[in-house]
Design a protein around this motif. Structure first.
Motif, PDB file in Angstrom:
ATOM      1  N   ALA A 182      -0.565 -11.424  -8.512  1.00  0.00           N
ATOM      2  CA  ALA A 182       0.508 -10.653  -7.884  1.00  0.00           C
ATOM      3  C   ALA A 182       0.012  -9.778  -6.735  1.00  0.00           C
ATOM      4  O   ALA A 182       0.662  -9.710  -5.688  1.00  0.00           O
ATOM      5  N   ILE A 183      -1.109  -9.095  -6.913  1.00  0.00           N
ATOM      6  CA  ILE A 183      -1.592  -8.197  -5.861  1.00  0.00           C
ATOM      7  C   ILE A 183      -1.898  -8.963  -4.571  1.00  0.00           C
ATOM      8  O   ILE A 183      -1.469  -8.550  -3.494  1.00  0.00           O
ATOM      9  N   PRO A 184      -2.622 -10.091  -4.627  1.00  0.00           N
ATOM     10  CA  PRO A 184      -2.818 -10.858  -3.395  1.00  0.00           C
ATOM     11  C   PRO A 184      -1.508 -11.316  -2.770  1.00  0.00           C
ATOM     12  O   PRO A 184      -1.385 -11.369  -1.535  1.00  0.00           O
ATOM     13  N   ARG A 185      -0.531 -11.610  -3.607  1.00  0.00           N
ATOM     14  CA  ARG A 185       0.753 -12.061  -3.061  1.00  0.00           C
ATOM     15  C   ARG A 185       1.475 -10.927  -2.345  1.00  0.00           C
ATOM     16  O   ARG A 185       2.077 -11.112  -1.287  1.00  0.00           O
ATOM     17  N   ILE A 186       1.424  -9.741  -2.922  1.00  0.00           N
ATOM     18  CA  ILE A 186       2.031  -8.577  -2.280  1.00  0.00           C
ATOM     19  C   ILE A 186       1.349  -8.302  -0.947  1.00  0.00           C
ATOM     20  O   ILE A 186       2.009  -8.068   0.077  1.00  0.00           O
ATOM     21  N   GLU A 187       0.022  -8.347  -0.938  1.00  0.00           N
ATOM     22  CA  GLU A 187      -0.715  -8.097   0.302  1.00  0.00           C
ATOM     23  C   GLU A 187      -0.413  -9.162   1.350  1.00  0.00           C
ATOM     24  O   GLU A 187      -0.307  -8.855   2.551  1.00  0.00           O
ATOM     25  N   GLN A 188      -0.276 -10.399   0.918  1.00  0.00           N
ATOM     26  CA  GLN A 188       0.047 -11.470   1.859  1.00  0.00           C
ATOM     27  C   GLN A 188       1.393 -11.208   2.534  1.00  0.00           C
ATOM     28  O   GLN A 188       1.560 -11.438   3.736  1.00  0.00           O
ATOM     29  N   LYS A 189       2.357 -10.709   1.763  1.00  0.00           N
ATOM     30  CA  LYS A 189       3.680 -10.412   2.309  1.00  0.00           C
ATOM     31  C   LYS A 189       3.600  -9.257   3.309  1.00  0.00           C
ATOM     32  O   LYS A 189       4.245  -9.290   4.362  1.00  0.00           O
ATOM     33  N   VAL A 190       2.800  -8.251   3.007  1.00  0.00           N
ATOM     34  CA  VAL A 190       2.659  -7.111   3.908  1.00  0.00           C
ATOM     35  C   VAL A 190       2.018  -7.551   5.222  1.00  0.00           C
ATOM     36  O   VAL A 190       2.383  -7.068   6.306  1.00  0.00           O
ATOM     37  N   ARG A 191       1.091  -8.495   5.151  1.00  0.00           N
ATOM     38  CA  ARG A 191       0.389  -8.947   6.358  1.00  0.00           C
ATOM     39  C   ARG A 191       1.291  -9.677   7.343  1.00  0.00           C
ATOM     40  O   ARG A 191       0.890  -9.954   8.475  1.00  0.00           O
ATOM     41  N   GLU A 192       2.511  -9.988   6.931  1.00  0.00           N
ATOM     42  CA  GLU A 192       3.467 -10.608   7.847  1.00  0.00           C
ATOM     43  C   GLU A 192       3.997  -9.605   8.869  1.00  0.00           C
ATOM     44  O   GLU A 192       4.554 -10.004   9.898  1.00  0.00           O
ATOM     45  N   LEU A 193       3.823  -8.306   8.607  1.00  0.00           N
ATOM     46  CA  LEU A 193       4.293  -7.278   9.523  1.00  0.00           C
ATOM     47  C   LEU A 193       3.307  -7.100  10.674  1.00  0.00           C
ATOM     48  O   LEU A 193       2.094  -7.105  10.461  1.00  0.00           O
ATOM     49  N   PRO A 194       3.798  -6.940  11.899  1.00  0.00           N
ATOM     50  CA  PRO A 194       2.913  -6.793  13.066  1.00  0.00           C
ATOM     51  C   PRO A 194       1.953  -5.614  12.912  1.00  0.00           C
ATOM     52  O   PRO A 194       2.347  -4.515  12.515  1.00  0.00           O
ATOM     53  N   GLY A 195       0.675  -5.878  13.180  1.00  0.00           N
ATOM     54  CA  GLY A 195      -0.332  -4.835  13.108  1.00  0.00           C
ATOM     55  C   GLY A 195      -0.866  -4.574  11.719  1.00  0.00           C
ATOM     56  O   GLY A 195      -1.717  -3.698  11.534  1.00  0.00           O
ATOM     57  N   LEU A 196      -0.405  -5.320  10.727  1.00  0.00           N
ATOM     58  CA  LEU A 196      -0.860  -5.118   9.349  1.00  0.00           C
ATOM     59  C   LEU A 196      -1.565  -6.358   8.796  1.00  0.00           C
ATOM     60  O   LEU A 196      -1.645  -6.553   7.582  1.00  0.00           O
ATOM     61  N   GLU A 197      -2.103  -7.170   9.687  1.00  0.00           N
ATOM     62  CA  GLU A 197      -2.794  -8.389   9.265  1.00  0.00           C
ATOM     63  C   GLU A 197      -4.028  -8.085   8.427  1.00  0.00           C
ATOM     64  O   GLU A 197      -4.542  -8.972   7.731  1.00  0.00           O
ATOM     65  N   TRP A 198      -4.493  -6.859   8.473  1.00  0.00           N
ATOM     66  CA  TRP A 198      -5.691  -6.432   7.757  1.00  0.00           C
ATOM     67  C   TRP A 198      -5.395  -5.904   6.346  1.00  0.00           C
ATOM     68  O   TRP A 198      -6.323  -5.619   5.585  1.00  0.00           O
ATOM     69  N   PHE A 199      -4.140  -5.754   5.959  1.00  0.00           N
ATOM     70  CA  PHE A 199      -3.765  -4.970   4.775  1.00  0.00           C
ATOM     71  C   PHE A 199      -4.426  -5.491   3.493  1.00  0.00           C
ATOM     72  O   PHE A 199      -4.222  -6.640   3.085  1.00  0.00           O
ATOM     73  N   ASP A 200      -5.212  -4.635   2.861  1.00  0.00           N
ATOM     74  CA  ASP A 200      -5.849  -4.940   1.584  1.00  0.00           C
ATOM     75  C   ASP A 200      -5.887  -3.699   0.686  1.00  0.00           C
ATOM     76  O   ASP A 200      -6.724  -3.594  -0.213  1.00  0.00           O
ATOM     77  N   MET A 201      -4.979  -2.783   0.943  1.00  0.00           N
ATOM     78  CA  MET A 201      -5.020  -1.482   0.276  1.00  0.00           C
ATOM     79  C   MET A 201      -4.767  -1.578  -1.222  1.00  0.00           C
ATOM     80  O   MET A 201      -5.291  -0.792  -2.008  1.00  0.00           O
ATOM     81  N   PHE A 202      -3.941  -2.544  -1.642  1.00  0.00           N
ATOM     82  CA  PHE A 202      -3.655  -2.682  -3.070  1.00  0.00           C
ATOM     83  C   PHE A 202      -4.897  -3.172  -3.806  1.00  0.00           C
ATOM     84  O   PHE A 202      -5.227  -2.698  -4.897  1.00  0.00           O
ATOM     85  N   THR A 203      -5.612  -4.121  -3.213  1.00  0.00           N
ATOM     86  CA  THR A 203      -6.860  -4.599  -3.815  1.00  0.00           C
ATOM     87  C   THR A 203      -7.869  -3.467  -3.932  1.00  0.00           C
ATOM     88  O   THR A 203      -8.536  -3.307  -4.965  1.00  0.00           O
ATOM     89  N   LYS A 204      -7.979  -2.660  -2.887  1.00  0.00           N
ATOM     90  CA  LYS A 204      -8.921  -1.542  -2.918  1.00  0.00           C
ATOM     91  C   LYS A 204      -8.551  -0.528  -3.988  1.00  0.00           C
ATOM     92  O   LYS A 204      -9.437   0.041  -4.649  1.00  0.00           O
ATOM     93  N   PHE A 205      -7.251  -0.296  -4.175  1.00  0.00           N
ATOM     94  CA  PHE A 205      -6.809   0.615  -5.237  1.00  0.00           C
ATOM     95  C   PHE A 205      -7.213   0.064  -6.600  1.00  0.00           C
ATOM     96  O   PHE A 205      -7.741   0.792  -7.452  1.00  0.00           O
ATOM     97  N   ALA A 206      -6.989  -1.230  -6.818  1.00  0.00           N
ATOM     98  CA  ALA A 206      -7.352  -1.843  -8.098  1.00  0.00           C
ATOM     99  C   ALA A 206      -8.859  -1.829  -8.310  1.00  0.00           C
ATOM    100  O   ALA A 206      -9.336  -1.651  -9.440  1.00  0.00           O
ATOM    101  N   GLU A 207      -9.623  -2.003  -7.243  1.00  0.00           N
ATOM    102  CA  GLU A 207     -11.081  -1.937  -7.355  1.00  0.00           C
ATOM    103  C   GLU A 207     -11.538  -0.520  -7.683  1.00  0.00           C
ATOM    104  O   GLU A 207     -12.440  -0.331  -8.505  1.00  0.00           O
ATOM    105  N   ARG A 208     -10.923   0.451  -7.048  1.00  0.00           N
ATOM    106  CA  ARG A 208     -11.322   1.853  -7.255  1.00  0.00           C
ATOM    107  C   ARG A 208     -11.168   2.250  -8.718  1.00  0.00           C
ATOM    108  O   ARG A 208     -12.001   2.975  -9.262  1.00  0.00           O
ATOM    109  N   TYR A 209     -10.132   1.754  -9.354  1.00  0.00           N
ATOM    110  CA  TYR A 209      -9.870   2.127 -10.749  1.00  0.00           C
ATOM    111  C   TYR A 209     -10.187   0.992 -11.724  1.00  0.00           C
ATOM    112  O   TYR A 209      -9.818   1.076 -12.895  1.00  0.00           O
TER     113      TYR A 209
END
Length: 294
Positions: free
Chosen positions: A234-261
C-alpha cells in the motif's frame, strides 16, 4: 482522461453518509480483535479532526479568490464530520463507546509539531500568498488518497459486513474529495516556483494523516494494521499516486516515515482467522481501481 471536477455536481450530491438502513443491533454479532477496535478509534479521531485543518485553509486568500474553494470546504467539513459520527455509532453499537470528551482531549493533547504548524502556516501563507494554497491542495490530495486506501484496508482486514457497508459509502465521498484536491493541486503546480515552495513544505512537514492530532504510537499502529508498513504494497502505491503531481516525482516520505519507526508486517493475530490470505490477495490485485481512474 479524467473528467474535469464539477463543483456543482459535488454540491448537489453532498450530504451526510446514509446510515438510515443500518441495523446497529447486528454490529456485535461479528467479533473484532482489539487491534481492529484500536484502528477504528484512530479513524474516528482523524475524521473528526477535519475542522482543525479547515481553519488553516480559511486563512488563505484562495478562499475568496477561487469560487470553488469555499463551497468545497463547507461540504468537506460537513461530510467528514459525519464520517466520524459513523465510527462513533459503530463503536457504541459494538459496546466500545468513545469517551464523550474525545474531541477536546484530542485537541488539548495534540503534538507540539501540530501547534507549530498552525502558527507556521499563517506566517508562510503571508510570505508566499500565491504559492501556499498549492501546499494545502497537495496535502489534501495525499491525505485523502491515503484515507481512501485505509478504508479499503478496513474492509479487507476486519471483514465485518456492516462496517464494510459503511466504509463503501464513505469511500464514495472520499473519492470526490480526493478529485477536488488533486485537480486543484495539478493546476497550481504548473508554476515552477510553486513546485519548489510545495516540495520544500512537504519535505519539511509531511507525515501520515492523523499524525500530530493522535499520539505517535497510534499512528504507527494504524500504518501497521492497515498497510503492513514496509512489508506491504500500500505505501508504495500511495507514493506512486503522489508522484503523478507536478514537482513531486521524488516523493518517498511515507516510506521514510515507516523506516524511521520500523513499521513492519502486522501479526496474523490482529485479524480474524483466515483473513491474512484474503488481505494479501487483495493487495496483489489492487484495491484502488476506482481512484486510479482519476
Amino acid at each position: 482522461m479524467a473528467e474535469h471536477f464539477n463543483i456543482e455536481r459535488l454540491m448537489d450530491s453532498s450530504g451526510r453518509v446514509d446510515l438510515t438502513d443500518i441495523n446497529w443491533a447486528d454490529v456485535p454479532k461479528y467479533p473484532l480483535t482489539p487491534e481492529a477496535i484500536r484502528a477504528l478509534r484512530y479513524f474516528l479521531l482523524t475524521e473528526n479532526s477535519t475542522f482543525f485543518y479547515v481553519k488553516a485553509l480559511m486563512s488563505t486568500d484562495a478562499v475568496y479568490e477561487e469560487p470553488e474553494l469555499a463551497p468545497f470546504l463547507c461540504v468537506w467539513m460537513y461530510e467528514e464530520e459525519f464520517h466520524g459520527r459513523a465510527f462513533r455509532k459503530f463503536l457504541e453499537a459494538y459496546g466500545e463507546p468513545p469517551v464523550q470528551t474525545y474531541r477536546r482531549d484530542m485537541f488539548l493533547s495534540r503534538g507540539a509539531g501540530e501547534k507549530i504548524d498552525e502558527i507556521g502556516q499563517n506566517i508562510l501563507g503571508k510570505i508566499f500568498p500565491a504559492h501556499w494554497p498549492a501546499v494545502h491542495m497537495v496535502w489534501g490530495a495525499i491525505q485523502e488518497f491515503t484515507t481512501y486506501m485505509g478504508y479499503q484496508a478496513l474492509i479487507d482486514r476486519i471483514d465485518h459486513p456492516i462496517l464494510t457497508t459503511i466504509c463503501q459509502r464513505i469511500m464514495k465521498q472520499e473519492l470526490r474529495h480526493y478529485a477536488f484536491y488533486k485537480e486543484h493541486a495539478k493546476r497550481r503546480l504548473q508554476d515552477p516556483t510553486t513546485q519548489k515552495v510545495n516540495a520544500a513544505a512537504v519535505k519539511l512537514g509531511w507525515t501520515p494523516v492523523g499524525d500530530g492530532m493522535c499520539p505517535k504510537e497510534e499512528v504507527v499502529h494504524a500504518v501497521r494494521f492497515l498497510f503492513d508498513g514496509l512489508d506491504g504494497a500500500a505505501i508504495p502505491r500511495i507514493e506512486q499516486k503522489v508522484r503523478e503531481l507536478p514537482g513531486l516525482e521524488w516523493f518517498d516520505m511515507f516510506t521514510k516515515f515507516a523506516e524511521r519507526y520500523d513499521i513492519r508486517r502486522a501479526p496474523d493475530s490482529w485479524f480474524p482467522k483466515n483473513m491474512r490470505k484474503n488481505v494479501e490477495s487483495s493487495h496483489k490485485t489492487g484495491s484502488a481501481s476506482m481512484v486510479d481512474a482519476l
